[in-house]
Design a protein around this motif. Structure first.
Motif, PDB file in Angstrom:
ATOM      1  N   TYR A  58      32.534  72.194  64.792  1.00 29.88           N
ATOM      2  CA  TYR A  58      32.909  73.019  63.635  1.00 29.88           C
ATOM      3  C   TYR A  58      34.268  73.674  63.865  1.00 29.88           C
ATOM      4  O   TYR A  58      35.143  73.641  63.004  1.00 29.88           O
ATOM      5  N   ALA A  59      34.440  74.271  65.037  1.00 32.75           N
ATOM      6  CA  ALA A  59      35.692  74.964  65.339  1.00 32.75           C
ATOM      7  C   ALA A  59      36.888  74.022  65.286  1.00 32.75           C
ATOM      8  O   ALA A  59      37.936  74.375  64.742  1.00 32.75           O
ATOM      9  N   ARG A  64      38.585  77.422  62.843  1.00 33.01           N
ATOM     10  CA  ARG A  64      38.158  78.826  62.813  1.00 33.01           C
ATOM     11  C   ARG A  64      37.085  79.037  63.863  1.00 33.01           C
ATOM     12  O   ARG A  64      36.303  78.141  64.151  1.00 33.01           O
ATOM     13  N   TYR A  65      37.007  80.264  64.387  1.00 34.55           N
ATOM     14  CA  TYR A  65      35.933  80.610  65.315  1.00 34.55           C
ATOM     15  C   TYR A  65      34.612  80.419  64.593  1.00 34.55           C
ATOM     16  O   TYR A  65      34.441  80.888  63.467  1.00 34.55           O
ATOM     17  N   PRO A  66      33.656  79.717  65.176  1.00 36.34           N
ATOM     18  CA  PRO A  66      32.487  79.268  64.423  1.00 36.34           C
ATOM     19  C   PRO A  66      31.372  80.274  64.221  1.00 36.34           C
ATOM     20  O   PRO A  66      30.433  79.984  63.497  1.00 36.34           O
ATOM     21  N   LYS A  71      26.262  85.871  65.837  1.00 34.31           N
ATOM     22  CA  LYS A  71      26.343  84.674  66.665  1.00 34.31           C
ATOM     23  C   LYS A  71      25.656  83.478  66.002  1.00 34.31           C
ATOM     24  O   LYS A  71      25.017  82.670  66.655  1.00 34.31           O
ATOM     25  N   GLN A  72      25.792  83.355  64.697  1.00 31.21           N
ATOM     26  CA  GLN A  72      25.288  82.205  63.964  1.00 31.21           C
ATOM     27  C   GLN A  72      26.482  81.423  63.435  1.00 31.21           C
ATOM     28  O   GLN A  72      27.511  82.008  63.117  1.00 31.21           O
ATOM     29  N   LEU A  73      26.310  80.119  63.317  1.00 31.30           N
ATOM     30  CA  LEU A  73      27.378  79.314  62.738  1.00 31.30           C
ATOM     31  C   LEU A  73      27.640  79.792  61.314  1.00 31.30           C
ATOM     32  O   LEU A  73      26.712  80.050  60.576  1.00 31.30           O
ATOM     33  N   THR A  74      28.922  79.934  60.964  1.00 33.10           N
ATOM     34  CA  THR A  74      29.261  80.387  59.611  1.00 33.10           C
ATOM     35  C   THR A  74      29.560  79.212  58.718  1.00 33.10           C
ATOM     36  O   THR A  74      29.821  78.130  59.143  1.00 33.10           O
TER      37      THR A  74
END
Length: 74
Positions: A58-59, A64-66, A71-74
């Motif tokens: 994802y990152a 972007r910081y994920p 601390k969940q994936l955005t």
């Protein structure tokens, strides 16, 4: 030198590094960016069983910081 690949924070997907020069009491800082093959980096990480591969992928793809504050994936 210092650098980063894989956890971009500013929307720029390229790898980054910095060079700090000290010369005769003066300091010069250069920040540089380098494009790289993100698909290859993701494939290698998957082949090697990297923990947290979903966040890493994802990152790299979104640049972007994920994680959100929980601390969940955005």
């Amino acid at each position: 030198m210092s650098g980063s690949i894989g956890l971009p924070f500013d929307g720029d997907p390229r790898a980054s590094y910095g060079i700090i020069d000290f010369c005769h009491g003066n300091i010069a800082v250069q920040l540089r960016r380098i494009a790289y093959d993100t698909d290859k980096a993701i494939a290698i990480a998957k082949e090697r069983g990297m923990p947290g591969i979903d966040a890493f992928e994802y990152a790299l793809r979104i640049a972007r910081y994920p994680y959100d504050s929980k601390k969940q994936l955005t």
